[in-house]
Design a protein around this motif. Sequence first.
Motif, PDB file in Angstrom:
ATOM      1  N   ARG A   1       0.857  -1.256   0.179  1.00 10.93           N
ATOM      2  CA  ARG A   1       0.068   0.061   0.004  1.00 10.93           C
ATOM      3  C   ARG A   1       0.937   1.240   0.071  1.00 10.93           C
ATOM      4  NH1 ARG A   1      -1.756   1.424   5.954  1.00 10.93           N
ATOM      5  NH2 ARG A   1       0.103   0.399   7.076  1.00 10.93           N
ATOM      6  N   GLU A   2       0.374   2.424  -0.444  1.00  9.47           N
ATOM      7  CA  GLU A   2       1.134   3.479  -0.698  1.00  9.47           C
ATOM      8  C   GLU A   2       0.492   4.459   0.392  1.00  9.47           C
ATOM      9  OE1 GLU A   2       1.680   6.806  -4.081  1.00  9.47           O
ATOM     10  OE2 GLU A   2       1.797   5.044  -4.826  1.00  9.47           O
ATOM     11  N   ASP A   3       1.418   4.966   1.266  1.00  8.67           N
ATOM     12  CA  ASP A   3       0.930   5.827   2.193  1.00  8.67           C
ATOM     13  C   ASP A   3       1.163   7.287   1.701  1.00  8.67           C
ATOM     14  OD1 ASP A   3       0.427   3.901   4.230  1.00  8.67           O
ATOM     15  OD2 ASP A   3       2.687   4.014   4.947  1.00  8.67           O
ATOM     16  N   LYS A   4       0.123   8.097   2.207  1.00  7.38           N
ATOM     17  CA  LYS A   4       0.364   9.546   1.858  1.00  7.38           C
ATOM     18  C   LYS A   4       1.818  10.255   2.664  1.00  7.38           C
ATOM     19  CE  LYS A   4      -3.568  11.780   1.657  1.00  7.38           C
ATOM     20  NZ  LYS A   4      -4.699  12.985   1.953  1.00  7.38           N
ATOM     21  N   ILE A   5       2.493  11.076   2.070  1.00  6.78           N
ATOM     22  CA  ILE A   5       3.654  11.471   2.850  1.00  6.78           C
ATOM     23  C   ILE A   5       3.331  13.027   3.032  1.00  6.78           C
ATOM     24  CG2 ILE A   5       5.931  12.006   2.828  1.00  6.78           C
ATOM     25  CD1 ILE A   5       6.468   9.567   0.930  1.00  6.78           C
ATOM     26  N   GLU A   6       3.054  13.230   4.262  1.00  8.00           N
ATOM     27  CA  GLU A   6       2.928  14.718   4.804  1.00  8.00           C
ATOM     28  C   GLU A   6       3.255  14.891   6.235  1.00  8.00           C
ATOM     29  OE1 GLU A   6      -1.819  14.729   5.778  1.00  8.00           O
ATOM     30  OE2 GLU A   6      -1.513  15.007   3.524  1.00  8.00           O
ATOM     31  N   ARG A   7       3.283  15.850   6.575  1.00  4.68           N
ATOM     32  CA  ARG A   7       3.925  16.087   7.938  1.00  4.68           C
ATOM     33  C   ARG A   7       2.975  15.990   9.012  1.00  4.68           C
ATOM     34  NH1 ARG A   7       7.908  19.111  10.528  1.00  4.68           N
ATOM     35  NH2 ARG A   7       7.363  19.984  12.428  1.00  4.68           N
ATOM     36  N   ILE A   8       3.217  15.213   9.744  1.00  4.10           N
ATOM     37  CA  ILE A   8       2.272  14.940  11.133  1.00  4.10           C
ATOM     38  C   ILE A   8       2.254  16.139  12.114  1.00  4.10           C
ATOM     39  CG2 ILE A   8       1.924  13.424  13.114  1.00  4.10           C
ATOM     40  CD1 ILE A   8       3.476  11.240  11.458  1.00  4.10           C
ATOM     41  N   GLN A   9       0.978  16.718  12.165  1.00  2.00           N
ATOM     42  CA  GLN A   9       1.030  18.024  13.142  1.00  2.00           C
ATOM     43  C   GLN A   9       0.898  17.825  14.573  1.00  2.00           C
ATOM     44  OE1 GLN A   9       0.838  20.758  11.335  1.00  2.00           O
ATOM     45  NE2 GLN A   9       1.229  19.747   9.536  1.00  2.00           N
ATOM     46  N   ASN A  10       0.237  16.815  14.908  1.00  2.00           N
ATOM     47  CA  ASN A  10       0.449  16.339  16.528  1.00  2.00           C
ATOM     48  C   ASN A  10       1.729  15.940  17.033  1.00  2.00           C
ATOM     49  OD1 ASN A  10       0.458  14.932  18.817  1.00  2.00           O
ATOM     50  ND2 ASN A  10      -1.864  14.818  18.668  1.00  2.00           N
ATOM     51  N   LEU A  11       2.224  16.761  17.933  1.00  2.00           N
ATOM     52  CA  LEU A  11       3.760  16.573  18.171  1.00  2.00           C
ATOM     53  C   LEU A  11       4.008  15.335  18.931  1.00  2.00           C
ATOM     54  CD1 LEU A  11       6.825  17.744  18.339  1.00  2.00           C
ATOM     55  CD2 LEU A  11       5.906  18.838  20.610  1.00  2.00           C
ATOM     56  N   GLU A  12       3.018  14.697  19.696  1.00  2.00           N
ATOM     57  CA  GLU A  12       3.403  13.527  20.581  1.00  2.00           C
ATOM     58  C   GLU A  12       3.341  12.493  19.274  1.00  2.00           C
ATOM     59  OE1 GLU A  12       1.054  11.105  23.985  1.00  2.00           O
ATOM     60  OE2 GLU A  12       0.810  13.015  23.939  1.00  2.00           O
ATOM     61  N   HIS A  13       2.017  12.536  18.678  1.00  2.00           N
ATOM     62  CA  HIS A  13       2.090  11.482  17.479  1.00  2.00           C
ATOM     63  C   HIS A  13       3.449  11.320  16.813  1.00  2.00           C
ATOM     64  CE1 HIS A  13       0.056   8.545  14.975  1.00  2.00           C
ATOM     65  NE2 HIS A  13       0.209   9.218  14.018  1.00  2.00           N
ATOM     66  N   ARG A  14       3.809  12.550  16.204  1.00  2.00           N
ATOM     67  CA  ARG A  14       4.874  12.795  15.286  1.00  2.00           C
ATOM     68  C   ARG A  14       6.203  12.015  15.952  1.00  2.00           C
ATOM     69  NH1 ARG A  14       6.850  18.468  14.825  1.00  2.00           N
ATOM     70  NH2 ARG A  14       4.747  18.908  14.672  1.00  2.00           N
ATOM     71  N   ASN A  15       6.396  12.302  17.300  1.00  2.00           N
ATOM     72  CA  ASN A  15       7.445  11.507  17.844  1.00  2.00           C
ATOM     73  C   ASN A  15       7.303  10.044  18.181  1.00  2.00           C
ATOM     74  OD1 ASN A  15       8.730  14.095  18.516  1.00  2.00           O
ATOM     75  ND2 ASN A  15       7.836  14.108  20.461  1.00  2.00           N
ATOM     76  N   ILE A  16       6.300   9.537  18.294  1.00  2.00           N
ATOM     77  CA  ILE A  16       6.113   8.047  18.451  1.00  2.00           C
ATOM     78  C   ILE A  16       6.460   7.497  16.787  1.00  2.00           C
ATOM     79  CG2 ILE A  16       4.285   6.241  18.505  1.00  2.00           C
ATOM     80  CD1 ILE A  16       2.895   8.309  20.493  1.00  2.00           C
ATOM     81  N   VAL A  17       5.854   8.204  15.851  1.00  2.00           N
ATOM     82  CA  VAL A  17       6.013   7.679  14.684  1.00  2.00           C
ATOM     83  C   VAL A  17       7.659   7.831  13.919  1.00  2.00           C
ATOM     84  CG1 VAL A  17       5.450   7.881  12.205  1.00  2.00           C
ATOM     85  CG2 VAL A  17       3.715   8.203  13.643  1.00  2.00           C
ATOM     86  N   PHE A  18       8.061   8.871  14.586  1.00  2.00           N
ATOM     87  CA  PHE A  18       9.580   9.032  14.161  1.00  2.00           C
ATOM     88  C   PHE A  18      10.197   7.801  14.810  1.00  2.00           C
ATOM     89  CE2 PHE A  18      13.579  10.478  16.158  1.00  2.00           C
ATOM     90  CZ  PHE A  18      14.344  10.748  14.909  1.00  2.00           C
ATOM     91  N   SER A  19      10.021   7.570  16.091  1.00  2.00           N
ATOM     92  CA  SER A  19      10.802   6.630  16.641  1.00  2.00           C
ATOM     93  C   SER A  19      10.515   5.158  16.291  1.00  2.00           C
ATOM     94  CB  SER A  19      10.251   6.439  18.160  1.00  2.00           C
ATOM     95  OG  SER A  19      11.023   5.481  18.984  1.00  2.00           O
ATOM     96  N   LYS A  20       9.354   4.854  15.868  1.00  2.00           N
ATOM     97  CA  LYS A  20       9.077   3.590  15.039  1.00  2.00           C
ATOM     98  C   LYS A  20       9.927   3.611  13.612  1.00  2.00           C
ATOM     99  CE  LYS A  20       4.675   2.577  17.195  1.00  2.00           C
ATOM    100  NZ  LYS A  20       3.135   2.508  16.871  1.00  2.00           N
ATOM    101  N   CYS A  21       9.676   4.517  12.775  1.00  2.00           N
ATOM    102  CA  CYS A  21      10.509   4.821  11.680  1.00  2.00           C
ATOM    103  C   CYS A  21      11.946   4.678  11.805  1.00  2.00           C
ATOM    104  CB  CYS A  21       9.846   5.967  10.946  1.00  2.00           C
ATOM    105  SG  CYS A  21       8.387   5.993  10.156  1.00  2.00           S
TER     106      CYS A  21
END
Length: 182
Positions: free
Chosen positions: A8-28
């Motif tokens: 599947r193709e994910d849409k690439i755009e900045r995650i606005q929620n800081l907490e969610h962005r940090n979680i996704v950053f860590s996983k990536c």
Amino acid sequence: MGRSVGQREDKIERIQNLEHRNIVFSKCKQKLFKKATKLSTLYGANTAIVVFSPQGNNVYSFGSPSVDTIFNRFLNQNPEVKAQYLLHEASRHEVENQLKAEKKRGKLLNAAYKKSEDYFNRLSWDELRQLKGKLEALKRDAEERHKELQKEAAAAASSSMSDANGPPVEETDDEIDIYHSP
């Protein structure tokens, strides 16, 4: 034709929620380092990854055999990049040294200012008037000395110019023929 679940193709755009962005950053970041490990282990590839956190206050790195080894190898194979890197490093060190010197100078100036402020606050009206007169006289003396030094520098410059052109020639009212010697 539709894509399978793994493609599947994910849409690439900045995650606005800081907490969610940090979680996704860590996983990536973990996935990225895992892929780099896989490239090194399965295929024998030399890999290096450097990642800065979204806030920029943390840096994470992975290298096989090591980040330094890969980095040095890259620089040695690319002389232009190495030259730019070395120039940048030299400039950075120079700027850091200048910054340290200016901070030290600033501290000294602040200390001197505080001492002078305390001194001036303790002066009476008459003492302040006397100090003002002395400072004005000092300023006049400094301006006169500056003018003297300028005259000396101008005289030295004209003297060195005449030395370069031979002995000084006295001017007369007679017309001089510079094209024909006598």
